[in-house]
Design a protein around this motif. Structure first.
Motif, PDB file in Angstrom:
ATOM      1  N   LEU A   1     -72.945 -63.908 -73.693  1.00 55.84           N
ATOM      2  CA  LEU A   1     -72.512 -62.455 -73.476  1.00 55.84           C
ATOM      3  C   LEU A   1     -73.809 -61.568 -73.218  1.00 55.84           C
ATOM      4  N   GLU A   2     -74.803 -61.842 -73.816  1.00 50.70           N
ATOM      5  CA  GLU A   2     -75.761 -60.895 -74.135  1.00 50.70           C
ATOM      6  C   GLU A   2     -76.596 -60.960 -72.722  1.00 50.70           C
ATOM      7  N   GLY A   3     -76.353 -62.070 -71.873  1.00 50.48           N
ATOM      8  CA  GLY A   3     -76.928 -62.121 -70.738  1.00 50.48           C
ATOM      9  C   GLY A   3     -78.180 -63.352 -70.682  1.00 50.48           C
ATOM     10  N   PRO A   4     -78.447 -63.955 -69.606  1.00 47.73           N
ATOM     11  CA  PRO A   4     -79.271 -65.008 -69.521  1.00 47.73           C
ATOM     12  C   PRO A   4     -80.642 -64.815 -69.903  1.00 47.73           C
ATOM     13  N   ALA A   5     -81.053 -63.703 -69.791  1.00 46.95           N
ATOM     14  CA  ALA A   5     -82.359 -63.160 -70.356  1.00 46.95           C
ATOM     15  C   ALA A   5     -82.497 -63.423 -71.835  1.00 46.95           C
ATOM     16  N   VAL A   6     -81.231 -63.492 -72.377  1.00 47.10           N
ATOM     17  CA  VAL A   6     -81.421 -63.559 -73.878  1.00 47.10           C
ATOM     18  C   VAL A   6     -81.016 -64.922 -74.539  1.00 47.10           C
ATOM     19  N   PHE A   7     -79.679 -65.451 -73.668  1.00 53.08           N
ATOM     20  CA  PHE A   7     -79.586 -66.947 -74.081  1.00 53.08           C
ATOM     21  C   PHE A   7     -78.853 -67.359 -72.834  1.00 53.08           C
ATOM     22  N   MET A   8     -78.892 -68.806 -72.804  1.00 49.90           N
ATOM     23  CA  MET A   8     -78.497 -69.488 -71.628  1.00 49.90           C
ATOM     24  C   MET A   8     -76.836 -69.300 -71.278  1.00 49.90           C
ATOM     25  N   PRO A   9     -76.164 -69.093 -69.822  1.00 54.03           N
ATOM     26  CA  PRO A   9     -74.952 -68.844 -69.784  1.00 54.03           C
ATOM     27  C   PRO A   9     -74.012 -69.865 -70.356  1.00 54.03           C
ATOM     28  N   TYR A  10     -72.911 -69.592 -70.815  1.00 51.74           N
ATOM     29  CA  TYR A  10     -72.084 -70.587 -71.604  1.00 51.74           C
ATOM     30  C   TYR A  10     -71.662 -71.923 -70.554  1.00 51.74           C
TER      31      TYR A  10
ATOM     32  N   THR B   1     -84.072 -57.200 -66.845  1.00 58.26           N
ATOM     33  CA  THR B   1     -84.038 -57.051 -65.217  1.00 58.26           C
ATOM     34  C   THR B   1     -83.748 -58.446 -64.689  1.00 58.26           C
ATOM     35  N   CYS B   2     -84.463 -59.423 -65.118  1.00 56.91           N
ATOM     36  CA  CYS B   2     -84.396 -60.639 -64.515  1.00 56.91           C
ATOM     37  C   CYS B   2     -83.038 -61.386 -65.074  1.00 56.91           C
TER      38      CYS B   2
ATOM     39  N   ARG C   1     -90.642 -66.221 -65.969  1.00 52.62           N
ATOM     40  CA  ARG C   1     -90.385 -67.045 -64.631  1.00 52.62           C
ATOM     41  C   ARG C   1     -89.317 -68.036 -64.766  1.00 52.62           C
ATOM     42  N   ALA C   2     -89.081 -68.291 -65.823  1.00 50.77           N
ATOM     43  CA  ALA C   2     -87.870 -69.255 -66.260  1.00 50.77           C
ATOM     44  C   ALA C   2     -86.548 -68.783 -65.986  1.00 50.77           C
ATOM     45  N   LEU C   3     -86.372 -67.520 -65.845  1.00 58.51           N
ATOM     46  CA  LEU C   3     -85.126 -66.728 -65.459  1.00 58.51           C
ATOM     47  C   LEU C   3     -84.953 -66.688 -63.834  1.00 58.51           C
ATOM     48  N   ILE C   4     -86.011 -67.213 -63.139  1.00 54.62           N
ATOM     49  CA  ILE C   4     -86.083 -66.312 -61.900  1.00 54.62           C
ATOM     50  C   ILE C   4     -85.847 -67.748 -60.931  1.00 54.62           C
ATOM     51  N   PRO C   5     -84.930 -67.852 -60.030  1.00 55.76           N
ATOM     52  CA  PRO C   5     -84.683 -69.204 -59.107  1.00 55.76           C
ATOM     53  C   PRO C   5     -85.981 -69.159 -58.299  1.00 55.76           C
ATOM     54  N   GLU C   6     -85.952 -70.376 -57.546  1.00 54.53           N
ATOM     55  CA  GLU C   6     -87.024 -70.299 -56.480  1.00 54.53           C
ATOM     56  C   GLU C   6     -86.646 -69.527 -55.271  1.00 54.53           C
ATOM     57  N   VAL C   7     -87.795 -69.108 -54.662  1.00 57.88           N
ATOM     58  CA  VAL C   7     -87.608 -68.059 -53.500  1.00 57.88           C
ATOM     59  C   VAL C   7     -87.610 -68.782 -52.074  1.00 57.88           C
ATOM     60  N   GLU C   8     -86.730 -68.811 -51.390  1.00 55.66           N
ATOM     61  CA  GLU C   8     -86.499 -69.406 -50.055  1.00 55.66           C
ATOM     62  C   GLU C   8     -86.887 -68.170 -49.058  1.00 55.66           C
TER      63      GLU C   8
END
Length: 1436
Positions: free
Chosen positions: A432-441, A746-747, A790-797
């Motif tokens: 619930l605290e967001g992917p910057a804190v913990f992986m999504p459910y 932010t990420c 960077r682990a929280l940011i997908p690749e950029v197309e």
């Protein structure tokens, strides 16, 4: 002391009358002392007589301090001793009269005084603090008591007992003064009370009053803090004793209970308010927050045993987690979203944060695990504890993962539902605290159960256990979690599939009860979110956005949309199409949305009535723009934005104060919550798609929604302000975690990332040079922290433009920065250097304790490489500089101070030992190829260096740096040939790829400076090869090896892509070859004592590759033709007999590479003066024999056409035909060509067939390259004339088209000289000649039917494959096929039976491609077979 002195003036003794005119008793007494008493003994005697008449010892204890008057420095000690002995004498005298011990009398009188002082207040039980006057009087009393203690005339134990006999309990502050001044310790006082519960009640009441009093009386804050700290120390020392301390404190039996009970009661006081925060008044909440200072670990320092401190905090955490366990598991499942960090009572989160300062994350989670295993818990407190830990402890994420794994293992080992539910609740709460804190459910669920290696996969029993658990959750589940379980179901072996299906059915039923149909789930729904507010309308809008992105990339309707239109029709028609067909003002130029709608309409995926309604609504909107709509677009809710601004401002106050750094994570979480509220207003309009999808960024023109851009600008502005403010007070390494947590938060907002990266593209790529220093510094630091996350940011197309049919490039975040930082012009060079210097300097200053490996892992290599390129280029001092000053510290003020020159800052960084160590790592080394790519992108006319400075830099970089450098560090190992290869490959790569600086336009010219260096190196290599001409290494031409190697094993997604790439690549090869010294095309070798010219490599390259970029089909372009001949003449200088060397090469050309001679025939009028002039300059002798022969052939062709002389046959007929054909094409049509053909002798059949070949090549060129100036109609007429002439002579010509022809003496030379495309298009040319195909041809040429049928099959294949065919404006390919088919259907019946004998291999293919024609062939070929059988019988 005025009230104390009154005791001597109220009652005037008749024995000692007061002197008249002296109202001030103390003054009068002072005069008596001076005049009447000669010594201290006399004074004491007089005082005793006085006290004999006035028995008020209480006042005496308060008065005695005033007896010490200021006097000389030498008399102070004497006066103090006199006052002490005086009061002792008085007490002893009084005690003796009363018959009690002096110490007892002193203790009782002290208690009486304390009671009098404390009773002055109107309501003593409600006031824990004294006023100023009380405090002053108490101070006098305590000073006297200290004196009595020093003289051993004060009884502590009796004093403690008497204290509890007072009518009212003492004021808390008075007790504190007794404890702090060492008169009676708090523990001793508490132990003496006969009723421990009463003491607990008094203490708790007083402490609560103290906390409430503080907030209403700010001057007492410091005093109350000290009081609270001292009491807390006593409470912990006695309430949480260690085994080693028990022996010292055996005298205290009640105190441990009292201290423990007080702490427990006060904690309960706070916890009772949790959940009622809104009902409590502000003052009460502030009082509770003041009490929470007891949990500041810094209060205790060394006063409390560390183990006691740990025990206290662990005990408190346990009490909090187990307090009032009202909520059931079902309540937790339903309500846990309300227990996230930002929604939890601030009292509770503050308490948790203070506990987590004393307890590490690991200790906290271990305690949490122990409580969960051994106690009944309050789920609200447990889950809010999980949220607070996840937010405030960076290492909590991995620890929670370990805990979850442990819980799942235990659950499946023992089939324990409690461990299962605990694991699920913790995973969901952390998520619930967001992917910057913990992986999504959704990610956690997939990782735990989505593969065969999951805990549930060991047996059927574990599988059943899992689904029983999930099934029990279903009645309480929220829709998002059910969707995750359905869309990402646990891995189930095929034989147990029914178990999964039963659960899915149950889950769908629950979704139906919640009025959430699974059919209404979005096509690209983000299941990592647990936001239940997203309705189908909002999800449909997101799906439309994602579908448009896919369509824009592929120009095809996404498969998911096609599938939804068939298998999920209700969602498609009810939600997706209405979201797509929202009325709007249609743009003049069709955009992606219009193209997508049109594609769906043509595919019958949009009902006609719905489409017409949409068009009408769009027209209506165009006629009348609704003002309300524009207001809605521009007037987003200001309240959430203002809240976000306020929280960002609050963060700025925390970042400048090191003492408040511990509050930063909580404030970041609040900002995240406010940011989510702001984005909620626009999430339905523009939400990024799934978690791992590449982020689309149009580099050439980033598109941002206004609402998102304003939010991103707000965040970036806040970040820059925070950085500047923090840097003003502290260097980066002492700025705390704020900036890092800010970027990580932010990420975590995935729907904001496209706008964030797009905005960074605008600022860095498009506006970089115009940014001021603060912006550059802020963005550079922001990029560093983005790389950290960077682990929280997908690749950029990244889309660099649409000028070339190449796919968008997928980049990592580090590669993305590289694409944004350009070095093209003077301004962009300066910006890039400033940006990279600031970024790398910040990182090295921020993490000075990082190991070399850690630094390498965090630093984007592209930034270091840009510095390696720009610093030596712009700073002469950095070229080849050894790190002499490497031990100097890197000063953060250099990059952050606007007044300092950026070159100075860059040089300071360059000299650092740590930076130089980075340059030794392979990942950070700028290779020669990368350096060349950067240099080739520079615009020379806008370069920061002048032409001469650039030449100096190139010389240093190539000859002094990269050429001698080892290949391991990106150099050339001193190998000149290797360096040439790298330069050539890099030039070609740079020309092939999209040029970022011009937003998608390909570069059209090679850097003259780099090409000049390449020319120098090639010439040096050629000189070296002359010396080594006998070696095997000298017998290979490295240049053509490089070029041919590039053409091998190329893989493209389409044949068209391969064809276009190869064509452009060969054009670039030709440009490179023409740019090199002409003699470089030809090698010299020694045969015996003779120097020979070797053109084998050039011939092979021309025959295999270069001929395929010849638009005329049979001749190279003029530039490469002239270059070869000039090179031939130059290279012949190395031969002993130059003319002989030239003759040998040109003779070899006749059979090995005839296209060179065909090219000479085409370009001879331009080529002849160049070659003759060069020959005269070099040799001053008549032309070489073979050159002279070329000139004679041209002259003969011209004379033959103009004056009618006989055309000689003194050379290969195909070369003569080339000269004749090219001469005919250059001359204006005069009608004499037909006569000239008739004048050719009967021995000129091969020449005529060759003429036909060249005319057909021009015919094809006119079709596929009309810009070359070849007229199709004229070429067709000329071809028909040549063919007619051949027919009249009965010459056999169809073998010219026979691909199986193997006779090297005839036409294979012609076919080998033509481009592959022209050869493939020969069927078109062949069937353009049908007007000349007569009956005689069919009967005379038995191979004609085979050739015609073979070419027809080739023509059909060309059409089916869609390759090589001319454009529709040059004639419809179907028309050619129809013409060919009609001709064959008419010719087959007229062909002699013998013609069908060799067509059998072609019949199966023909029947497959054209069944009707195949049947006709089969029908007419049977008699032929029968006839052949008869002939065979006759032979016997």
């Amino acid at each position: 002391m005025a009230d104390v002195l009154e005791w001597g003036t109220d009652t005037t003794s008749p024995h000692h009358p007061e002197p008249a005119g002296n109202p001030n008793f103390s003054a009068g007494r002072a005069r008596k002392r001076k005049s009447a008493f000669g010594s201290g003994a006399e004074l004491r005697e007089a005082a005793l007589r006085l006290l004999d008449h006035h028995q008020n010892l209480n006042d005496l204890l308060l008065e005695v301090d005033d007896l010490v008057k200021p006097g000389g420095q030498g008399g102070v000690e004497h006066q103090e001793a006199s006052s002490e002995s005086f009061i002792v004498s008085v007490l002893q005298e009084q005690a003796s009269r009363l018959g009690v011990p002096t110490a007892v009398l002193a203790a009782k009188n002290a208690v009486t005084n304390i009671e009098r002082i404390c009773q002055t207040s109107a309501s003593p039980s409600q006031v824990p603090l004294l006023d100023v006057d009380q405090r002053k009087r108490l101070s006098c009393l305590l000073q006297t008591v200290k004196d009595l203690l020093a003289n051993n005339v004060f009884c502590r134990s009796l004093f403690c007992q008497e204290m509890w006999k007072m009518k009212d309990h003492p004021v808390l502050e008075a007790v504190w003064h007794l404890h702090r001044d060492g008169i009676v310790g708090l523990g001793e006082l508490l132990e003496s009370n006969p009723s421990a519960p009463a003491v607990v009640e008094w203490l708790c009441s007083s402490l609560r009053g103290l906390c409430q009093r503080v907030e209403s009386s700010s001057p007492d804050v410091e005093l109350a803090g000290c009081l609270l700290s001292d009491f807390a120390i006593v409470f912990l020392q006695n309430g949480f004793q260690q085994t080693s301390e028990l022996g010292r404190k055996l005298e205290f039996k009640k105190v441990p209970y009292i201290c423990h009970a007080v702490l427990q009661r006060m904690l309960t006081w706070v916890l009772d308010a949790v959940g009622k925060e809104k009902q409590e008044d502000v003052s009460t909440l502030q009082a509770m927050r003041f009490w929470l200072n007891v949990f500041n670990a810094s209060v205790y320092k060394s006063a409390v045993h560390p183990d006691s401190l740990q025990q206290f905090f662990r005990h408190t955490l346990t009490e909090v987690l187990t307090y009032n366990p009202l909520f059931k598991v079902s309540d937790a499942i339903h309500m846990q979203k309300e227990w996230s960090f930002t929604r939890t009572c601030s009292l509770l989160t503050t308490l948790y944060r203070k506990l987590f300062v004393a307890l590490s994350a690991k200790e906290s989670i271990c305690q949490l695990q122990q409580v969960l295993e051994t106690h009944e818990v309050n789920w609200q407190h447990v889950l809010s504890c999980v949220s607070t830990l996840a937010i405030c402890q960076a290492e909590a994420e991995q620890l929670f993962k370990d805990l979850l794994s442990h819980l799942l293992i235990k659950a499946f080992e023992n089939y324990d539902m409690e461990n299962m539910i605990t694991a699920f609740l913790i995973a969901r709460q952390a998520a619930l605290e967001g992917p910057a804190v913990f992986m999504p459910y959704s990610e956690w669920f997939k990782a735990s159960f989505g593969n065969a290696g999951g805990h549930h996969g060991s047996s059927k029993k574990t599988l059943v256990f899992l689904f029983e658990f999930l099934s029990e959750l279903v009645p309480f589940e929220a829709a998002p979690y059910l969707k995750v379980h359905i869309m990402y179901p646990p891995f189930v072996p095929a034989k147990h599939r029914s178990i999964l299906l039963e659960y899915i059915t149950l889950a769908k039923t629950r979704l139906a009860d919640l009025k959430v149909a699974i059919e209404d789930m979005g096509l690209y729904e983000d299941l990592s979110s647990t936001d239940e507010s997203v309705q189908p309308q909002g999800q449909a809008l997101r799906d439309v956005e994602k579908a448009l992105q896919i369509f824009e990339n592929t120009r095809k309707i996404p498969t998911s949309v096609i599938e939804a239109s068939i298998f999920r029709r209700p969602y498609y028609t009810s939600w997706f199409l209405p979201a797509l067909l929202r009325p709007r003002v249609l743009p003049k130029t069709p955009d992606v949305c219009m193209a997508f709608i049109d594609s769906l309409k043509r595919a019958d995926k949009i009902p006609s009535n719905l489409y017409s309604t949409y068009i009408q609504a769009c027209h209506a909107m165009k006629e009348k723009m609704l003002q309300d709509e524009s207001k809605v677009e521009t007037s987003h809710s200001k309240e959430p934005v203002e809240q976000l601004e306020a929280e960002l401002a609050a963060l700025r106050m925390l970042i400048v104060d090191q003492a408040k750094y511990e509050d930063v994570p909580a404030q970041i979480a609040v900002i995240s919550d406010r940011l989510e509220s702001v984005l909620g207003h626009s999430s339905d309009e523009n939400e990024a798609a799934t978690l791992n999808s590449p982020i689309q960024v149009d580099i050439s023109a980033p598109r941002l929604e206004p609402c998102h851009q304003s939010v991103v600008d707000l965040l970036l502005t806040s970040f820059c302000q925070n950085l500047i403010a923090a840097s003003y007070f502290n260097p980066p390494d002492r700025q705390g975690p704020c900036l890092s947590l800010f970027v990580k938060m932010t990420c975590g907002h995935k729907n904001l990332l496209p706008a964030l990266l797009g905005r960074l593209c605008q600022l860095i790529y498009h506006q970089g040079p115009s940014l001021n220093n603060a912006h550059v510094l802020g963005l550079a630091v922001f990029v560093i922290h983005l790389s950290e996350s960077r682990a929280l940011i997908p690749e950029v197309e990244a889309n660099f433009g649409i000028s070339q049919p190449v796919p968008k490039k997928v980049l990592s975040i580090s590669e993305y920065w590289n694409s944004l930082l350009l070095c093209r012009t003077e301004e962009s060079f300066a910006f890039c250097m400033r940006f990279c210097t600031a970024a790398v300097s910040y990182l090295m200053c921020k993490f000075p304790a990082y190991t070399h490996e850690d630094l390498c892992a965090m630093l984007p290599p592209s930034l270091v490489k840009k510095l390696q390129y720009t610093v030596p280029r712009l700073c002469l001092e950095a070229r080849g500089m050894l790190c002499k000053e490497g031990n100097t510290d890197l000063i953060w003020s250099l990059p952050s101070c606007p007044s300092l020159n950026y070159k100075r800052a860059s040089l300071c960084l360059w000299k650092q030992t740590r930076f130089q160590e980075l340059l030794k790592e392979k990942a950070f080394q700028l290779s020669f190829r990368e350096w060349l790519l950067l240099e080739l992108q520079v615009y020379p006319e806008k370069d920061i260096l002048s032409a001469s400075e650039r030449q100096d830099f190139h010389y240093w970089a190539i000859y002094q740096w990269y050429l001698p450098a080892p290949s391991a560090s990106g150099g050339c190992d001193g190998d000149l040939e290797k360096a040439c290869g790298i330069i050539i490959n890099t030039i070609l790569d740079s020309s092939q790829r999209l040029d970022l600086g011009s937003c998608g336009q390909s570069k059209t010219s090679v850097s003259p400076d780099i090409l000049c260096k390449l020319q120098e190196m090639v010439l040096e290599l050629r000189c070296r090869r002359k010396l080594l001409s006998g070696c095997v290494d000298a017998q290979r031409h490295f240049l053509f090896e490089i070029l041919q190697e590039r053409l091998k094993d190329r893989k493209h997604s389409s044949a068209l892509g391969e064809q276009l790439w190869r064509q452009q690549e060969l054009l670039l090869h030709r440009r490179i070859l023409v740019g090199l010294p002409a003699s470089a095309l030809i090698m010299t070798c020694r045969k015996g004592k003779k120097t020979m010219l070797d053109c084998e490599d050039f011939f092979n390259f021309v025959n295999l590759e270069l001929k395929n970029v010849c638009s005329r089909g049979y001749a190279l372009s003029y530039d490469i033709t002239a270059h070869f001949f000039r090179g031939l003449l130059n290279a012949s200088l190395d031969c002993e007999e130059s003319a002989e060397g030239v003759n040998d090469v040109l003779t070899a050309c006749q059979t090995k590479c005839p296209i060179v001679l065909f090219s000479a025939a085409l370009w001879w009028p331009r080529l002849e003066p160049v070659l003759c002039s060069q020959w005269m300059r070099l040799f001053g002798a008549p032309l070489a024999e073979e050159l002279e022969r070329l000139r004679d052939w041209q002259s003969s062709a011209t004379s033959f056409l103009s004056s009618g002389v006989i055309f000689p046959l003194s050379g290969p007929p195909w070369i003569l035909a080339a000269f004749l054909h090219c001469t005919v094409q250059r001359q204006s049509p005069h009608g004499r060509e037909r006569n000239a053909l008739e004048r050719l002798g009967t021995d000129k059949e091969q020449l005529l067939v060759s003429l036909l070949f060249f005319s057909l090549m021009d015919l094809i060129s006119a079709k596929i390259a009309p810009k070359e100036g070849v007229d199709f109609q004229m070429s067709l007429e000329w071809s028909l004339e040549v063919l007619q002439c051949l027919e009249e002579r009965g010459t056999s010509w169809p073998l010219l088209f026979h691909s199986a022809e193997k006779d090297p003496r005839k036409y294979c030379v012609l076919r080998s000289a033509a481009s592959d495309r022209h050869i493939r298009l020969l069927p078109i040319a062949f069937y353009s000649l049908t007007p000349c195909f007569h009956q005689e041809l069919l009967t005379r040429e038995l191979t004609f039917l085979y050739v015609a049928l073979d070419l027809y099959i080739q023509l059909l294949r060309l059409f089916v494959e869609g390759k090589d065919l001319p454009q529709s404006d040059q004639g419809d390919p179907l028309e050619v096929i129809s013409t060919a088919r009609r001709f064959l259907l008419g010719a087959i019946p007229r062909c002699p039976a013998q013609s069908f004998g060799n067509i059998q291999p072609l019949l199966p293919t023909c029947e497959e491609l054209d069944p009707e024609l195949g049947a006709t062939l089969l029908h007419f070929s049977r008699p032929a077979a029968a006839m052949e059988l008869d002939e065979e019988l006759v032979l016997f």
